[in-house]
Design a protein around this motif. Structure first.
Motif, short mmCIF file in Angstrom:
data_model
loop_
_atom_site.label_atom_id
_atom_site.label_comp_id
_atom_site.label_asym_id
_atom_site.label_seq_id
_atom_site.Cartn_x
_atom_site.Cartn_y
_atom_site.Cartn_z
N LEU A 186 0.65 -1.07 0.06
CA LEU A 186 -0.11 -0.09 0.14
C LEU A 186 0.72 1.27 -0.13
CD1 LEU A 186 -2.72 -1.10 2.54
CD2 LEU A 186 -2.83 -1.16 -0.23
N SER A 187 2.08 1.07 0.42
CA SER A 187 2.92 2.26 0.26
C SER A 187 3.51 2.75 -0.89
CB SER A 187 4.12 2.09 1.38
OG SER A 187 5.03 1.09 0.94
N LEU A 188 3.14 1.77 -1.88
CA LEU A 188 3.47 2.02 -3.22
C LEU A 188 3.03 3.47 -3.83
CD1 LEU A 188 5.09 0.98 -5.81
CD2 LEU A 188 3.13 -0.18 -6.40
N LEU A 189 1.90 3.69 -3.22
CA LEU A 189 1.14 4.90 -3.70
C LEU A 189 1.24 6.13 -2.85
CD1 LEU A 189 -2.22 3.00 -4.89
CD2 LEU A 189 -0.38 3.77 -6.25
N ASN A 190 1.91 5.78 -1.78
CA ASN A 190 2.30 6.96 -0.89
C ASN A 190 3.54 7.62 -1.24
OD1 ASN A 190 2.19 8.58 1.36
ND2 ASN A 190 2.06 6.88 2.91
N LEU A 191 3.35 8.73 -2.11
CA LEU A 191 4.55 9.28 -2.92
C LEU A 191 4.94 10.45 -1.84
CD1 LEU A 191 5.81 9.40 -5.35
CD2 LEU A 191 4.20 11.34 -5.98
N GLY A 192 3.96 11.26 -1.21
CA GLY A 192 4.56 12.29 -0.32
C GLY A 192 5.26 12.08 0.71
N SER A 193 4.75 11.00 1.63
CA SER A 193 5.59 10.78 2.93
C SER A 193 6.38 9.58 2.90
CB SER A 193 4.55 10.52 3.88
OG SER A 193 3.68 9.40 3.39
N VAL A 194 6.62 8.87 1.92
CA VAL A 194 7.49 7.49 1.75
C VAL A 194 8.56 7.90 0.81
CG1 VAL A 194 7.68 5.33 1.44
CG2 VAL A 194 5.75 6.11 2.71
N HIS A 195 8.26 8.01 -0.68
CA HIS A 195 9.19 7.83 -1.68
C HIS A 195 10.06 9.33 -1.79
CE1 HIS A 195 7.62 3.96 -2.97
NE2 HIS A 195 6.37 4.56 -2.90
N LEU A 196 9.38 10.31 -1.79
CA LEU A 196 9.98 11.65 -2.09
C LEU A 196 10.99 11.85 -0.84
CD1 LEU A 196 7.61 14.10 -3.70
CD2 LEU A 196 9.69 12.84 -4.75
N PRO A 197 10.40 11.68 0.47
CA PRO A 197 11.53 11.84 1.34
C PRO A 197 12.83 10.83 1.49
CG PRO A 197 9.43 11.91 2.31
CD PRO A 197 9.18 11.32 0.90
N PHE A 198 12.49 9.78 0.85
CA PHE A 198 13.70 8.57 0.79
C PHE A 198 14.57 8.79 -0.28
CE2 PHE A 198 15.33 4.50 -1.00
CZ PHE A 198 15.92 4.36 0.24
N LEU A 199 14.01 9.65 -1.49
CA LEU A 199 14.75 9.73 -2.58
C LEU A 199 15.62 10.85 -2.29
CD1 LEU A 199 15.25 9.27 -5.48
CD2 LEU A 199 13.23 10.86 -6.15
N TYR A 200 14.84 12.11 -1.73
CA TYR A 200 15.86 13.23 -1.14
C TYR A 200 16.87 12.73 -0.27
CZ TYR A 200 16.92 17.96 -0.21
OH TYR A 200 17.61 19.23 0.15
N SER A 201 16.58 11.74 0.74
CA SER A 201 17.60 11.34 1.82
C SER A 201 18.70 11.00 1.13
CB SER A 201 16.90 10.20 2.57
OG SER A 201 17.90 9.55 3.42
N CYS A 202 18.44 10.09 -0.31
CA CYS A 202 19.43 9.55 -0.96
C CYS A 202 20.25 10.62 -1.67
CB CYS A 202 19.12 8.39 -1.91
SG CYS A 202 18.21 7.06 -1.35
N VAL A 203 19.80 11.59 -2.25
CA VAL A 203 20.31 12.65 -2.78
C VAL A 203 21.26 13.43 -1.86
CG1 VAL A 203 20.13 14.87 -4.11
CG2 VAL A 203 18.73 12.80 -4.86
#
Length: 530
Positions: A186-203
């Motif tokens: 279900l977190s696959l569609l949770n873009l704002g609180s899961v994927h973007l923070p993790f992506l910015y954390s990697c960057v």
């Protein structure tokens, strides 16, 4: 009831006016940063038909839109670098003038909103605006559709959507591998609180690693940059005499070049006997500065072919360029004032040594405090309450806060210098009036990554105790003790080694040369005895 309604209305009006004032301040700051970034981008942007495409209105519009997005991203990068200095200065101003009417607008809500806006637009610039600008400039429209700006917009959105899908899929896989208990389907569609923070954390982690490499190098190479920009003091040198020597040598080389060109003309045209005899007399009388003084022109034809004269012509041209460059440096020394030579240059070098030494000492102190357990990790909660003007974050008060601001600017300058002087950045480094739009977009992305990681670097190595606000402080790897401690150890060690290597290189080379010379003498002596 009427009094309660009036109080509620007053509170709502006050909140409305505060929000309006903050938005106006943000807009003014953005306009100021945008104008400065526009001047910076225009300084490096290439202005020719290859980029502007002045004959096609669609290309001009695409170029302008991409340039606007690029300039906006550069403005956000500058704003990210200014986050900590503005916050530290605001805290000290409120401590010095707590009841002043003119600083009432400077409050915690304004600084918190500034951090949130910079974090939001840095994500948008890095993941949306800059990729869209690059894809927009490279688009031509789908095959079979009518050419125009709408077709290029459709192609750009399609390619960008596919690219975003691939990146989000990779982000989901990486986050699921690193934290399988937290990441579900279900977190696959949770873009704002899961994927973007993790992506910015990697960057941000990538940016901090880049700063770990380029900042110690920048400490060393900034001394060389200052030596090229500022005028060095010329102790025990007669600059006027050296300039006259170079001037005479330049005149001599020019005479040699003129005589060789005349010789090439006479050989290529099978010159007449009068031209040859006159040229021979010029050489015999020393017209070429002493070359071929006792040689006749006929003998010169037999001994030196045309290729040899061309090679000598190239060598003289190269020597002339070197002499002119050195003479320009001497002319700069002649025109410089005694104050600029004897005060500005030593003061700049001492300032660099002071800031570098203070940075190393702060890193060592921060490392020891982390080991003992006195210093807390730079991780902070996203919804943590923050209030300006309560206490100074530096033990030295306003002076310490000013020193922290100077050190942060110094870290930013050294990181940029070290990054752009690396060997692999030779083809990416922007050049004045010669940088294409695609190259500008790449440089804006790199600068945005570095500037977004600058607050993290300053907090990790202990330059300041100011907490990272908003989502900057909620990056998860900031709470890892091993990463923070190892980063401090590597940063302090590499900085110290780079400085030792810089200031002892000449001594070590001389010692090695003397040791080699003594070894050769010893082996020769032993062979002579045997």
């Amino acid at each position: 009831m009427d009094e309660e309604e009036e109080e509620v209305t007053d509170i709502k009006l006050q909140i409305f006016h505060n929000n309006l004032r903050e938005n106006i301040i943000f807009l003014l700051l953005l306009m100021l940063l945008y104008l400065a970034s526009y001047a910076l981008v225009s300084r490096f942007r290439r202005k020719d038909r290859d980029d502007l495409f002045s004959t096609d209105e669609d290309e001009v519009l695409v170029y302008r839109i991409s340039s606007w997005l690029c300039t906006f991203s550069m403005a956000i990068a500058v704003g990210a670098a200014l986050l900590l200095p503005i916050s530290i200065a605001s805290n000290e101003i409120l401590l010095l003038y707590p009841n002043s009417y003119y600083v009432k607008w400077l409050n915690s809500s304004l600084i918190q909103g500034l951090w949130n806006h910079v974090f939001l637009f840095s994500n948008l610039s890095l993941f949306v605006f800059l990729p869209f600008a690059y894809l927009f400039t490279e688009s031509t429209g789908f095959v079979g559709h009518k050419k125009g700006i709408i077709a290029r917009v459709y192609e750009t959105f399609t390619v960008f959507s596919l690219l975003a899908t691939v990146v989000l899929g990779i982000t989901y896989v990486l986050s699921a591998v690193m934290d399988p208990e937290r990441i579900g389907f279900l977190s696959l569609l949770n873009l704002g609180s899961v994927h973007l923070p993790f992506l910015y954390s990697c960057v941000s982690f990538l940016g901090v690693l880049l700063l770990l490499v380029c900042t110690p190098l920048g400490f060393v190479r900034l001394f060389g940059v200052m030596g090229q920009v500022l005028v060095k003091p010329h102790l025990l040198r007669d600059v006027n005499e050296e300039y006259q020597v170079y001037y005479m040598e330049i005149a001599s080389v020019k005479r040699k070049l003129a005589n060789i060109e005349l010789l090439n003309v006479s050989i290529s045209g099978n010159g007449s006997s009068s031209l040859r005899s006159s040229f021979t007399r010029s050489y015999t009388n020393g017209g070429a500065g002493g070359y071929y003084k006792h040689t006749s022109l006929e003998h010169l034809y037999q001994r030196k072919p045309l290729d040899s004269h061309q090679n000598e012509h190239e060598k003289l041209n190269q020597r002339l360029r070197e002499l002119e460059s050195e003479s320009r440096e001497l002319e700069k020394l002649r025109k410089s004032s005694a104050f600029q030579r004897n005060f500005v240059y030593p003061l700049a070098m001492l300032s660099l040594l002071f800031f570098t030494g203070i940075t190393v000492l702060l890193v060592v102190q921060n490392t020891l405090e982390l080991l003992i357990g006195i210093k807390a990790l730079p991780l902070s909660k996203r919804l943590q309450q923050f209030t300006l003007g309560i206490t100074s974050l530096s033990k030295l008060g306003p002076f310490g806060a000013g020193l922290e601001v100077c050190l942060i600017f110094y870290l930013g300058a050294t990181s940029v210098v070290g990054f752009y002087t690396m060997p692999f950045m030779r083809h990416v480094r922007p050049q004045k009036r010669k940088t294409s739009l695609a190259q500008l977009i790449l440089n804006c992305a790199l600068v945005l990554i570095l500037s977004s990681a600058l607050p993290l670097l300053s907090r990790i190595i202990g330059i300041t105790n100011f907490d990272l606000l908003g989502d900057f402080g909620a990056i998860e790897w900031l709470g890892n003790f091993q990463i923070v401690l190892l980063y401090n150890l590597i940063f302090g060690t590499t900085t110290a080694l780079c400085l030792v290597n810089k200031f002892t290189a000449a001594v070590r080379q001389e010692l090695c040369a003397r040791l080699v010379e003594n070894y050769v003498l010893f082996t020769n002596y032993m062979s002579f005895i045997n």
